[in-house]
Design a protein around this motif. Structure first.
Motif: not given
Length: 241
Positions: A68-85
């Motif tokens: 969960t922590k790893s995925a959350a860190d990754i998703q923070s970096a992906l947030a500017p992209l046009d992706y559904d997290l």
């Protein structure tokens, strides 16, 4: 373990040179991802509608705190992209489908789960490695592949025995663990560049102690499911002294 084979619709199309080697799997996933020129809409899939319900086998992780922590860190970096997290409660590794809900009766689903309970093999360990993807998703590479491939083959054989529609053949199975889905088409390079910055993050060790049989549906920007049966992986028997 069943042999994996080249298939143009799989990603990567060719399996890694050694499915037991983390280095080979990671290199294969990253090479295929880094060659992409365009992303595609993950949700543009023939045969799916808001009413579609499909019986699937998934590996789920019950909000494993490290994952969960790893995925959350990754998703923070992906947030500017046009992706559904993908919500951390929904992280999953898709194995295979058994059939559409309207193709399987309740008794067939129960029988499938009952027989699978004696076939799924012992618990095993996987490692989720940041990070690669496909044209429609960003995802962890997972290693090693043999226990997951063996589980896929076991379930596929069981579907055949029971006369169920089943899913894609094991030969084209490419295990992965998604963290985000692309909402549309676009240049792949910005996504590739973002993902490249995340490859130094530490891998996550996972224990696979159960497999879930679920009724899967799509909701806006996510997959959701109802758990039908949770099958514990078989316990290893005693060894001779």
């Amino acid at each position: 373990m069943p042999d994996l084979a080249y298939h143009p619709a799989a990603f990567p199309p060719s399996p890694p040179s050694d499915s037991d080697s983390p280095a080979a799997i990671i290199a294969s996933d990253q090479h295929a991802f880094d060659k992409l020129t365009r992303t595609k809409d993950h949700w543009s899939r023939p045969g799916w509608s808001d009413k579609t319900r499909i019986i699937y086998w998934l590996l789920t992780f019950d909000e494993d705190p490290v994952l969960t922590k790893s995925a959350a860190d990754i998703q923070s970096a992906l947030a500017p992209l046009d992706y559904d997290l993908i919500d951390t409660a929904d992280l999953h590794l898709t194995l295979t489908r058994a059939g559409s809900r309207d193709q399987l009766s309740d008794s067939e689903i129960d029988k499938l789960a009952s027989i699978a309970a004696g076939r799924v093999g012992p618990a095993f360990e996987l490692t989720a490695h940041p990070l690669a993807g496909s044209a429609g998703a960003v995802r962890y590479s997972v290693t090693p592949w043999p226990p997951v491939i063996a589980l896929h083959a076991t379930l596929s054989t069981l579907h055949d025995e029971l006369g169920l529609p089943g899913g894609k053949p094991t030969a084209r199975f490419r295990p992965h663990l998604g963290v985000a889905y692309s909402r549309g088409e676009g240049a792949a390079q910005p996504v590739i560049d973002t993902v490249a910055t995340l490859r130094a993050l530490p891998p996550v060790d996972l224990t696979i102690a159960h497999v879930d049989l679920v009724e899967l549906r799509r909701e806006p920007g996510r997959y959701a499911w109802d758990l039908l049966h949770r099958i514990p992986m078989m316990q290893a028997g005693p060894t001779d002294a």
